[in-house]
Write an enzyme that holds these catalytic residues in place. Structure first.
Site, mmCIF file in Angstrom:
data_model
loop_
_atom_site.group_PDB
_atom_site.id
_atom_site.type_symbol
_atom_site.label_atom_id
_atom_site.label_comp_id
_atom_site.label_asym_id
_atom_site.label_seq_id
_atom_site.Cartn_x
_atom_site.Cartn_y
_atom_site.Cartn_z
ATOM 1 N N GLU A 132 0.823 -1.211 0.000
ATOM 2 C CA GLU A 132 0.000 0.000 0.000
ATOM 3 C C GLU A 132 0.856 1.259 0.000
ATOM 4 O O GLU A 132 0.506 2.260 -0.614
ATOM 5 C CB GLU A 132 -0.919 -0.013 1.237
ATOM 6 C CG GLU A 132 -1.986 -1.075 1.207
ATOM 7 C CD GLU A 132 -3.056 -0.792 0.172
ATOM 8 O OE1 GLU A 132 -4.159 -0.392 0.558
ATOM 9 O OE2 GLU A 132 -2.786 -0.966 -1.038
ATOM 10 N N THR A 185 -7.324 8.741 -5.416
ATOM 11 C CA THR A 185 -7.374 8.837 -3.959
ATOM 12 C C THR A 185 -6.797 10.167 -3.496
ATOM 13 O O THR A 185 -7.303 10.783 -2.551
ATOM 14 C CB THR A 185 -6.600 7.678 -3.319
ATOM 15 O OG1 THR A 185 -7.202 6.442 -3.721
ATOM 16 C CG2 THR A 185 -6.629 7.770 -1.802
#
Length: 320
Positions: A132, A185
């Protein structure tokens, strides 16, 4: 298992934030998901020999999340032999359903099996988080933890990391609609205010506590009353076409609650039965029927199990 055999691991998509649980709560789906195949190599280093299901992803192990995760695990253990990896993508990228997390979780699980299970599944969370970090610049756990562990997972803190698996204390079914637009995002985060009014904060804390209590008590009414985001959804929803109409349609069709999946653009709704989730799916689809926006829809139970070893590939395209 011989050195020539692939270990095949599957890790599912996830819904993070879950309305009131911004950055601290997530849950797993049964599907879609990703597969990572791994096997030991006598040659040093990590090689990604195949990527299926999607184009545009790098086969450089330093630039692909599965290679980053695998290297972190090998370095931690001081292992000098190499690994051969394959990535089979079964879910869309940039959908708000934890695409990079599913790849990272599947990689951690597969590599752990090849290495003889030196880590527990909960210990794998910290390695999957490195994927991530590579994908988004932030080593967050609210997607990788439920993808690995299944069910609902609370991230109580990061310093030190404190992951609390809640499992699936009640039957819940998730309907997700993915309008195929690009929503970064970074953009979804950039529009958020840095400070929140105390009144909204108190409501948000109450909703999160209520959701936790509703899950643990099996109180669907309390779950439904608590699935509200007082702070972030009003700001982020303007980036998702037809969000308000889709949410209203889901609730009118009997969903317990509805909100943005991760950073969006996917929208999720939770229902108490599979039949209700299918009705919610039809209602949510209808809002986009004449929009000109292509969509994909998924209906999945919130499963007890997350990442797992599989004997045969299980990925199949899911029809909209």
């Amino acid at each position: 298992m011989t050195n020539n055999e692939f270990v095949k691991a599957y890790a599912p998509a996830t819904v993070a934030n879950v309305c009131c649980g911004f950055d601290v709560l997530g849950f797993a789906l049964d599907y879609p998901g990703d597969e990572v195949w791994a096997r030991r190599s006598n040659a040093p280093g990590i090689r990604i020999t195949d990527i299926k299901g999607i184009g545009g992803l790098s086969a450089d192990p330093a630039e692909n999340v599965i290679g980053v995760v695998a290297q972190k695990m090998l370095t931690e253990l001081g292992i000098t032999h190499g690994l051969e990896l394959q990535l089979h993508k079964g879910m869309p990228v940039g959908s708000g359903m934890g695409s990079s997390a599913a790849s990272s979780a599947a990689a951690a699980f597969a590599v752990n099996e090849v290495l003889g299970k030196p880590f527990t599944t909960e210990e794998l969370v910290v390695y999957a988080m490195e994927g991530e970090r590579k994908a988004s610049g932030s080593a967050h756990a609210d997607n990788v933890a439920p993808s690995l562990l299944g069910g609902f997972v609370l991230i109580r803190d990061y310093d030190p990391l404190d992951v609390v698996p809640l499992g699936t204390p009640v039957d819940l079914y998730c309907t997700i609609i993915y309008p195929q637009i690009e929503l970064k995002t970074s953009l979804a985060r950039s529009i958020l205010k840095k400070e929140i009014p105390m009144k909204k904060g108190i409501r948000q804390w109450g909703n999160l506590a209520g959701l936790m209590a509703g899950l643990l008590k099996g109180d669907y009414g309390l779950i439904g009353r608590s699935l509200h985001d007082e702070i972030f959804e009003p700001e982020r929803s303007i980036l998702i076409p037809l969000f308000k109409q889709t949410k209203e349609a889901a609730l009118s069709a009997g969903a317990l609650g509805c909100g943005i999946s991760g950073s969006g653009p996917s929208i999720f709704a939770l229902s108490a039965t599979a039949e209700q989730a299918e009705e919610v799916k039809l209602a949510m689809q209808q809002t986009y029927a004449e929009s000109g926006i292509e969509i994909k829809t998924y209906v999945s139970k919130v499963p007890e199990q997350g990442a797992r070893v599989i004997e045969q590939p299980i990925l199949q395209p899911v029809q909209a």
